[in-house]
Write an enzyme that holds these catalytic residues in place. Structure first.
Site, PDB file in Angstrom:
ATOM      1  N   GLY A 202      40.033 -44.273  -5.090  1.00 55.84           N
ATOM      2  CA  GLY A 202      40.788 -44.288  -3.863  1.00 55.84           C
ATOM      3  C   GLY A 202      41.936 -45.275  -4.198  1.00 55.84           C
ATOM      4  O   GLY A 202      42.270 -45.651  -5.330  1.00 55.84           O
ATOM      5  N   ASN A 203      42.372 -45.726  -3.180  1.00 54.31           N
ATOM      6  CA  ASN A 203      43.593 -46.736  -3.093  1.00 54.31           C
ATOM      7  C   ASN A 203      43.060 -48.019  -3.382  1.00 54.31           C
ATOM      8  O   ASN A 203      41.888 -48.377  -3.095  1.00 54.31           O
ATOM      9  CB  ASN A 203      44.731 -46.509  -2.004  1.00 54.31           C
ATOM     10  CG  ASN A 203      43.803 -47.001  -0.695  1.00 54.31           C
ATOM     11  OD1 ASN A 203      43.543 -48.412  -0.601  1.00 54.31           O
ATOM     12  ND2 ASN A 203      43.403 -46.267   0.299  1.00 54.31           N
ATOM     13  N   VAL A 206      41.578 -50.291  -0.292  1.00 57.82           N
ATOM     14  CA  VAL A 206      40.159 -49.997   0.156  1.00 57.82           C
ATOM     15  C   VAL A 206      39.359 -50.435  -1.070  1.00 57.82           C
ATOM     16  O   VAL A 206      38.097 -50.734  -0.992  1.00 57.82           O
ATOM     17  CB  VAL A 206      39.809 -48.475   0.421  1.00 57.82           C
ATOM     18  CG1 VAL A 206      38.366 -48.229   0.750  1.00 57.82           C
ATOM     19  CG2 VAL A 206      40.648 -48.187   1.445  1.00 57.82           C
ATOM     20  N   GLY A 207      39.861 -50.350  -2.335  1.00 55.43           N
ATOM     21  CA  GLY A 207      38.907 -50.995  -3.321  1.00 55.43           C
ATOM     22  C   GLY A 207      38.387 -52.289  -3.321  1.00 55.43           C
ATOM     23  O   GLY A 207      37.396 -52.562  -3.618  1.00 55.43           O
ATOM     24  N   GLU A 224      37.951 -46.538  -9.550  1.00 49.96           N
ATOM     25  CA  GLU A 224      39.053 -45.751  -9.900  1.00 49.96           C
ATOM     26  C   GLU A 224      40.257 -45.727  -8.883  1.00 49.96           C
ATOM     27  O   GLU A 224      40.194 -45.004  -8.141  1.00 49.96           O
ATOM     28  CB  GLU A 224      38.354 -44.337 -10.250  1.00 49.96           C
ATOM     29  CG  GLU A 224      37.342 -44.203 -11.167  1.00 49.96           C
ATOM     30  CD  GLU A 224      37.968 -44.609 -12.758  1.00 49.96           C
ATOM     31  OE1 GLU A 224      39.141 -44.545 -12.873  1.00 49.96           O
ATOM     32  OE2 GLU A 224      37.080 -44.777 -13.605  1.00 49.96           O
ATOM     33  N   CYS A 258      46.388 -39.090  -9.099  1.00 50.15           N
ATOM     34  CA  CYS A 258      46.668 -40.426  -9.609  1.00 50.15           C
ATOM     35  C   CYS A 258      47.073 -40.855 -10.708  1.00 50.15           C
ATOM     36  O   CYS A 258      47.628 -41.760 -11.240  1.00 50.15           O
ATOM     37  CB  CYS A 258      45.044 -41.178  -9.697  1.00 50.15           C
ATOM     38  SG  CYS A 258      43.907 -40.278 -10.938  1.00 50.15           S
TER      39      CYS A 258
END
Ligand code: NAD
Length: 471
Positions: A202-203, A206-207, A224, A258
């Protein structure tokens, strides 16, 4: 159960999440997911689930994203079936104990070996843009490695998430593999639990939240993430082929991919020629009478009105000039949009666009292109269109990225044998094929020191008297 206000998806309660976690932990402790035959059966069931429900997955992604059927078939369903069968064919070999070569002959009898142990119960959190492949692909590695797994798909694709939750218990062992339906509070709750690995796609905002939560338990994480992946167009390449390949990579899922080329760097005096080639490619993809927004197979929707509004705002604020596309279907989709005259510090050059926009930034030379790439966070991928060996080497040596792809876009995703992953802001940890198996595997070193070697060890024991060291 609670009902999310934005969708019809009924979320799991915190108690249900705890129960799922407890059930899977018990299964892991029982050793049930370890036998190779069990893993093989579950992998084959997974392949069966995808094949049997091919059309249902396509329908779900039409409902959630208006994703063209053929894109779901090619980039999600077929890709996954190939990935599962590849794992089925190879995982027994991946799971074999790996002898370690030791230099000294006397140590070779200790039998130093790495045993491939399942890490334990793992959490897989996935995004909405390629929900099937990004949820199931990591699961393939988890099953192959012998790990029970909880999957937390994105609440932004509610039809897909519900379908997956319905199908799982019909195909897979419910004591080992479960889908949790939830948004931010449910994911936050799940992240409080002690997992043995967390795989997040995800982004990067939030990572960071995921990595921080994992840090509390010292849980290993794979991140990722995304980023701004440039397409660099050197003057020696075939512009028509390069434009077709860039546009192809840009329009998949309306640029919500992505590894989509985020922007293009083109030599100042070649911009017009490259735009002409892009126009040609666009007209090939949508011939006379067809249209990206209103044709028989329209481009995917922008995932929700909030993201749509973000993109419209970007189009309003850019200093670039729209030379192709720029049509907006209210709250839903946006046509492929090419922009020129985009300054290096434009709003479109700030964050990952995740849109069907291709801003073109004019550069003086390839060193200038490299400076722009290097001035930003490390991208997931750099696409370089050239046949000049020297230029390829320069990019390899002087830039950083998750991958470097020469003369095409996206095709790195079909090379299962090549580990995939980002660096810096585009993430950390690698996966794909055997590497995904490795992600969920602990390489446990084992040696057996023969008692017959005791005479050699006298000098290590106290007392440290001089006579022991007179060699
Ligand atoms: P998203 O909004 O669906 O979020 C991803 C997951 O994080 C979801 O399951 C969501 O429920 C969860 N989540 C969201 N906010 C959270 C919070 N505050 N706390 C805990 N969990 C939370 O998807 P997204 O992030 O918009 O996905 C798009 C991004 O993902 C892009 O940046 C894209 O480049 C990146 N991406 C990377 C890859 C890759 O392989 N590197 C693949 C696909 C997408």
């Amino acid at each position: 159960m609670s009902l999310d206000s934005e969708s019809t998806l009924v979320f799991h309660t915190m108690e249900e999440i705890d129960q799922t976690y407890a059930r899977l932990t018990k299964t892991f402790q029982s050793g049930a997911t370890r036998p190779l035959e069990y893993r093989r059966r579950q992998l084959l069931q997974l392949a069966r689930m995808i094949q049997d429900n091919h059309t249902a997955f396509e329908d779900a992604l039409i409902a959630d994203l208006n994703k063209p059927r053929v894109e779901t078939t090619v980039s999600e369903v077929s890709h996954l079936v190939t990935a599962v069968l590849y794992a089925v064919a190879n995982f027994e070999e991946w799971a074999l104990p790996q002898p370690c070569e030791t230099k000294e002959a006397w140590r070779s009898s200790w039998g130093a070996t790495l045993y491939k142990e399942p890490k334990g119960v793992v959490l897989i959190i996935s995004p909405w843009n390629y929900p099937l492949v990004l949820t199931i692909n990591p699961l393939i590695g988890a099953i192959a490695a012998g790990c029970p797994a909880v999957l937390k798909p994105s609440e932004l694709v509610p039809t897909f998430t519900q379908l997956l939750a319905d199908l799982f218990p019909r195909y897979l062992d419910p004591d080992a593999y479960a889908v949790v339906k939830g948004g931010v509070p449910e994911t936050t709750h799940a992240l409080d639990l002690r997992w043995d690995h967390i795989f997040y796609t995800g982004n990067s905002r939030v990572g960071r939240i995921v990595a921080t939560a994992a840090g509390k338990h010292l849980t290993p994480v794979t991140l990722e993430l995304g980023g701004k992946s440039p397409a660099v167009i050197a003057d020696d390449c075939d512009f028509d082929i390069a434009a077709r390949r860039v546009l192809y990579g840009k329009i998949q899922n309306a640029g919500q991919l992505c590894v989509a080329p985020d922007y293009a760097l083109v030599l100042r005096d070649k911009v017009d020629a490259f735009v002409e080639s892009l126009r040609k490619a666009h007209d090939e993809f949508w011939p006379e009478g067809d249209h990206p927004l209103t044709g028989s197979v329209p481009i995917s929707n922008i995932v929700n009105p909030r993201h749509h509004a973000r993109l419209v705002d970007l189009l309003n604020r850019t200093k670039g000039k729209v030379v192709l596309g720029g049509e907006i279907h209210k709250d839903k989709s946006i046509s492929p949009t090419i922009l020129t005259g985009v300054p290096e510090d434009d709003v479109l050059m700030d964050e990952e666009n995740f849109a069907p926009f291709l801003p073109i930034v004019a550069v003086d030379d390839m060193d200038h292109a490299m400076r722009i790439v290097n001035s930003k966070h490390i991208p997931l991928v750099i696409y370089l269109f050239t046949n000049q060996e020297e230029l390829k080497d320069k990019f390899l040596e002087r830039t950083r990225s998750g991958q470097l792809v020469l003369n095409d876009t996206i095709m790195q995703l079909v090379v299962h044998e090549m580990p995939f992953g980002g660096q810096g802001e585009s993430g950390y940890g690698m996966w794909f094929g055997k590497t995904t198996f490795d992600v969920f595997t602990h390489f446990r070193g084992v040696i057996n020191v023969p008692t017959a070697h005791e005479p050699f060890f006298q000098s290590r024991y106290r007392p440290y008297t001089q006579d022991k060291y007179e060699w």
